[in-house]
Design a protein around this motif. Structure first.
Motif, mmCIF file in Angstrom:
data_model
loop_
_atom_site.group_PDB
_atom_site.id
_atom_site.type_symbol
_atom_site.label_atom_id
_atom_site.label_comp_id
_atom_site.label_asym_id
_atom_site.label_seq_id
_atom_site.Cartn_x
_atom_site.Cartn_y
_atom_site.Cartn_z
ATOM 1 N N LEU A 73 0.759 3.781 -3.217
ATOM 2 C CA LEU A 73 0.264 5.144 -3.046
ATOM 3 C C LEU A 73 1.367 6.168 -3.295
ATOM 4 N N ALA A 100 -7.895 6.609 1.705
ATOM 5 C CA ALA A 100 -6.901 6.729 0.636
ATOM 6 C C ALA A 100 -7.528 7.308 -0.630
ATOM 7 N N THR A 158 -6.139 4.590 -7.359
ATOM 8 C CA THR A 158 -6.041 4.187 -5.948
ATOM 9 C C THR A 158 -7.079 3.122 -5.618
ATOM 10 N N THR A 187 0.825 -1.201 0.000
ATOM 11 C CA THR A 187 0.000 0.000 0.000
ATOM 12 C C THR A 187 0.861 1.253 0.000
ATOM 13 N N THR A 202 -6.297 9.774 -10.342
ATOM 14 C CA THR A 202 -5.511 9.187 -9.254
ATOM 15 C C THR A 202 -6.410 8.438 -8.282
ATOM 16 N N ALA A 225 -6.750 10.804 -2.448
ATOM 17 C CA ALA A 225 -6.346 10.762 -3.855
ATOM 18 C C ALA A 225 -7.126 11.770 -4.688
ATOM 19 N N VAL A 262 -0.134 9.950 -3.930
ATOM 20 C CA VAL A 262 -1.204 10.222 -2.958
ATOM 21 C C VAL A 262 -0.577 10.742 -1.668
#
Length: 370
Positions: free
Chosen positions: A242, A275, A290, A238, A286, A279, A247
């Motif tokens: 990311l 998340a 994500t 993760t 994005t 994003a 992010v």
């Protein structure tokens, strides 16, 4: 000739006359006693069930303390084997490490999220407008606006209940402190509490109870080892994914995803919500990437990491584990969802040892052993 007089029929004696009434009274008294006993048994069962339901949260907190104590004990034992330090110091280090991990995760994520709040307020509505414009080309914009209106009403309702959520958060912190202190006591001298529990078991059932406790301990230990590896893998994937997508707060989001990995199959989805929200501050594309990233991680967790955990602990079928998560959530709320995996492992090995092996006499695969 006069006929001889016939003897008068004998009159029943007083004792015979009263015998039926005495037996009837005895039967009536015996029936009343049975009814009273049955009533008391039913009332006792109802009262026990009511107390058990009323204390469900207490029982879950006790189980949470047991799981946390097992984690502390496993880390402390590992430190003792590696460094030969006294167990008391090793236990203190394990407690300090776990507490520092939780504080660091939420401090890292919380500070980053606080810095991004203004950006979220600016970017998310703009992103939603872009989505609506795209869907208007296909005649779906009106439905999206209706859904958005319903969502805004729900958000307003949630904001109006912020005081209640603050009180719930305070209660959660108090519960965490209680569980933490209890776990330290349990981990410092587990043998004393085990002996005390076995003292409450009837003598003829004590050998089975002792074996069941050993099975449960091995199952929990195996679950912890597998879960630790799974959480590290999920956190690393993760974090890296990311970060590549740009992010914000990738490190904090990765650590949260690793912590929530303890919730089978649902944890990565829950971790994906903040998340995706962050994003959106970069771009809608994005946010889409994500979302796809967390779906891939969810498949990795469900198809590779979860079977590895089961191999380390006990082979609980995936469907049973999923329904256990749902049932624990319905019965015990978020705390039940959080503890669903270790609770399922413990229940599973206890059913195997007590019911399948002892009562049915069938062979079982002992938890933690090949």
């Amino acid at each position: 000739m006069t006929e001889p007089e016939k003897p008068a029929p004998a009159q029943p004696s007083a004792s015979r006359a009263t015998a039926p009434s005495a037996s009837g009274a005895s039967a009536s008294g015996f029936s009343s006693a049975r009814i009273a006993t049955a009533t008391m048994v039913v009332l006792a069962i109802v009262a026990t069930a009511w107390v058990a339901i009323a204390l469900t949260r207490f029982f879950m907190l006790v189980f949470a303390a047991i799981v946390l104590a097992a984690i502390f004990g496993a880390i402390a034992d590992w430190l003792v084997r590696r460094t030969r330090m006294p167990r008391g110091w090793a236990l203190a280090l394990s407690v300090a490490g776990i507490v520092a991990l939780f504080i660091g995760v939420f401090a890292l994520f919380g500070s980053q999220l606080a810095r991004e709040i203004d950006t979220i307020r600016e970017q998310v509505p703009r992103a939603l407008q872009g989505v609506e414009a795209f869907l208007d080309r296909f005649g779906l914009g009106a439905q999206v606006r209706d859904v958005a209106a319903v969502g805004s009403e729900d958000l307003s309702r949630l904001a109006s209940q912020a005081g209640g959520y603050a009180l719930a958060a305070g209660s959660g912190i108090a519960d965490f402190v209680l569980v933490l202190v209890a776990a330290i006591f349990l981990a410092s001298d587990p043998a004393t509490y085990k002996r005390g529990l076995l003292m409450l078991i009837p003598a003829r059932a004590e050998p089975t109870a002792k074996l069941a406790l050993e099975d449960a301990a091995r199952g929990l230990k195996g679950w912890m080892v597998g879960q630790a590896v799974s959480s590290l893998v999920v956190a690393a994937f993760t974090w890296a994914g990311l970060a590549l997508l740009g992010v914000p707060a990738a490190g904090g989001l990765g650590l949260i995803a690793g912590l929530l990995d303890v919730i089978p199959m649902i944890g990565p989805i829950i971790a994906g919500l903040p998340a995706v929200l962050l994003a959106f501050t970069v771009s809608p594309a994005t946010a889409l990437w994500t979302l796809l990233l967390f779906l891939v991680i969810q498949q990795l967790q469900g198809n590779f990491l979860q079977p590895m955990i089961q191999k380390q602990a006990v082979d609980v079928p995936p469907a049973v584990l999923l329904f256990a998560v749902v049932a624990a959530g319905v019965l015990f709320g978020f705390l039940g969802v959080l503890l669903a995996a270790p609770l399922t492992v413990v229940v599973y090995v206890l059913v195997q040892r007590v019911y399948v092996k002892t009562l049915l006499g069938k062979d079982i695969k002992v938890a933690g052993r090949d």
